[in-house]
Write an enzyme that holds these catalytic residues in place. Structure first.
Site, PDB file in Angstrom:
ATOM      1  N   ALA A  39      -8.221  -4.399  -6.400  1.00 51.67           N
ATOM      2  CA  ALA A  39      -7.789  -5.725  -6.525  1.00 51.67           C
ATOM      3  C   ALA A  39      -6.452  -6.017  -7.197  1.00 51.67           C
ATOM      4  O   ALA A  39      -5.685  -7.118  -6.977  1.00 51.67           O
ATOM      5  CB  ALA A  39      -8.827  -6.637  -6.955  1.00 51.67           C
ATOM      6  N   GLU A  48       0.619   4.099  -2.472  1.00 50.56           N
ATOM      7  CA  GLU A  48      -0.085   3.121  -2.394  1.00 50.56           C
ATOM      8  C   GLU A  48      -1.135   3.397  -1.270  1.00 50.56           C
ATOM      9  O   GLU A  48      -0.640   3.505  -0.114  1.00 50.56           O
ATOM     10  CB  GLU A  48       0.494   1.809  -2.635  1.00 50.56           C
ATOM     11  CG  GLU A  48      -0.661   0.676  -2.571  1.00 50.56           C
ATOM     12  CD  GLU A  48      -0.002  -0.612  -2.455  1.00 50.56           C
ATOM     13  OE1 GLU A  48       1.194  -1.000  -3.099  1.00 50.56           O
ATOM     14  OE2 GLU A  48      -0.518  -1.503  -1.749  1.00 50.56           O
ATOM     15  N   HIS A  53      -4.992   2.063   0.510  1.00 52.32           N
ATOM     16  CA  HIS A  53      -6.341   1.352   0.704  1.00 52.32           C
ATOM     17  C   HIS A  53      -7.051   1.874   1.911  1.00 52.32           C
ATOM     18  O   HIS A  53      -6.548   2.598   2.820  1.00 52.32           O
ATOM     19  CB  HIS A  53      -5.747   0.110   1.077  1.00 52.32           C
ATOM     20  CG  HIS A  53      -4.768  -0.438   0.020  1.00 52.32           C
ATOM     21  ND1 HIS A  53      -5.239  -0.966  -1.262  1.00 52.32           N
ATOM     22  CD2 HIS A  53      -3.467  -0.742   0.100  1.00 52.32           C
ATOM     23  CE1 HIS A  53      -4.367  -1.437  -2.009  1.00 52.32           C
ATOM     24  NE2 HIS A  53      -3.067  -1.296  -1.361  1.00 52.32           N
ATOM     25  N   ASP A  64       5.188  -2.691 -13.177  1.00 47.59           N
ATOM     26  CA  ASP A  64       6.212  -2.447 -14.313  1.00 47.59           C
ATOM     27  C   ASP A  64       5.935  -1.115 -14.880  1.00 47.59           C
ATOM     28  O   ASP A  64       6.889  -0.375 -15.223  1.00 47.59           O
ATOM     29  CB  ASP A  64       5.918  -3.506 -15.361  1.00 47.59           C
ATOM     30  CG  ASP A  64       6.569  -4.507 -14.901  1.00 47.59           C
ATOM     31  OD1 ASP A  64       7.284  -4.743 -14.019  1.00 47.59           O
ATOM     32  OD2 ASP A  64       6.564  -5.725 -15.758  1.00 47.59           O
ATOM     33  N   TYR A 110     -15.645  -0.799   3.417  1.00 51.45           N
ATOM     34  CA  TYR A 110     -15.108   0.440   2.626  1.00 51.45           C
ATOM     35  C   TYR A 110     -15.778   1.691   3.253  1.00 51.45           C
ATOM     36  O   TYR A 110     -15.613   2.800   2.582  1.00 51.45           O
ATOM     37  CB  TYR A 110     -15.433   0.242   1.323  1.00 51.45           C
ATOM     38  CG  TYR A 110     -14.435  -1.154   0.835  1.00 51.45           C
ATOM     39  CD1 TYR A 110     -13.255  -0.882   0.912  1.00 51.45           C
ATOM     40  CD2 TYR A 110     -15.139  -2.127   0.100  1.00 51.45           C
ATOM     41  CE1 TYR A 110     -12.324  -2.296   0.686  1.00 51.45           C
ATOM     42  CE2 TYR A 110     -14.599  -3.274  -0.121  1.00 51.45           C
ATOM     43  CZ  TYR A 110     -13.235  -3.226  -0.163  1.00 51.45           C
ATOM     44  OH  TYR A 110     -12.285  -4.476  -0.447  1.00 51.45           O
TER      45      TYR A 110
HETATM   46  C1  DQA Z   1      -8.898  -1.930  -1.401  1.00 51.23           C
HETATM   47  C2  DQA Z   1      -8.374  -3.306  -0.919  1.00 51.23           C
HETATM   48  C3  DQA Z   1      -8.222  -4.266  -1.756  1.00 51.23           C
HETATM   49  O1  DQA Z   1      -7.845  -5.662  -1.353  1.00 51.23           O
HETATM   50  C4  DQA Z   1      -9.686  -4.753  -2.417  1.00 51.23           C
HETATM   51  O2  DQA Z   1      -9.596  -5.505  -3.783  1.00 51.23           O
HETATM   52  C5  DQA Z   1     -10.325  -3.106  -2.915  1.00 51.23           C
HETATM   53  C6  DQA Z   1     -10.073  -2.151  -2.100  1.00 51.23           C
HETATM   54  C7  DQA Z   1      -9.069  -0.831  -0.239  1.00 51.23           C
HETATM   55  O3  DQA Z   1      -9.016   0.269  -0.553  1.00 51.23           O
HETATM   56  O4  DQA Z   1      -9.340  -1.133   0.909  1.00 51.23           O
HETATM   57  O5  DQA Z   1     -10.773  -3.323  -4.195  1.00 51.23           O
HETATM   58  O6  DQA Z   1      -7.682  -1.625  -2.304  1.00 51.23           O
END
Ligand code: DQA
Length: 145
Positions: free
Chosen positions: A76, A97, A99, A86, A22
């Protein structure tokens, strides 16, 4: 234009949490970068992080009052939460979204997103830049509507 930036569970630990996956930036660092971008774009952000699903849902519902869109890293809950999906559908605000990691190159349980089908799109794998790219995409989407 105002956007809600939502961070899901364990993202409060960024900086210390599995830095190989991360990165070393904290959530405050990411929020500060988003603030800088928002002044460049000319929009206003509000930020919220929670480790609990219900609080994230409450924040999504509250955003319907005065926000034009939602930038969300559901963490997660991405992979499990029909309730957050929903809520996004119910308020009808455009959402992106994001990540930090590339969820598609990780464990198979991370390959599925409950939320992606109701979002405008998903950006993953670029660390902090996933958020910055996501905000630009959300801003342009709303501006060009
Ligand atoms: C996440 C990816 C998810 O799978 C994970 O549970 C996270 C962080 C990411 O930013 O890479 O907590 O959302």
């Amino acid at each position: 234009m105002k956007f809600l930036v939502l961070h899901g569970p364990n993202l409060n630990l960024l900086g210390k949490r599995e830095p190989a996956i991360y990165g070393s930036q904290t959530l405050a660092d990411i929020n500060a970068s988003l603030e800088m971008l928002s002044s460049e774009l000319g929009c206003v952000l509000s930020f919220f992080q929670s480790n609990s699903e219900g609080e994230l849902i409450d924040a999504i519902q509250a955003a319907a009052v005065d926000c034009h869109g939602i930038l969300i890293n559901p963490a997660a809950y991405t992979h499990t939460s029909i309730a957050i999906r929903d809520a996004l559908s119910a308020v009808g605000l455009p959402s992106v979204e994001v990540h930090l990691s590339n969820i598609h190159s990780r464990e198979t349980f991370r390959h599925t997103s409950m939320l992606a089908p109701v979002a405008i799109g998903q950006i993953c794998g670029f660390g902090r830049d996933s958020y910055l790219l996501g905000l630009r995409a959300l801003f342009n989407h709303v501006k060009n509507k």
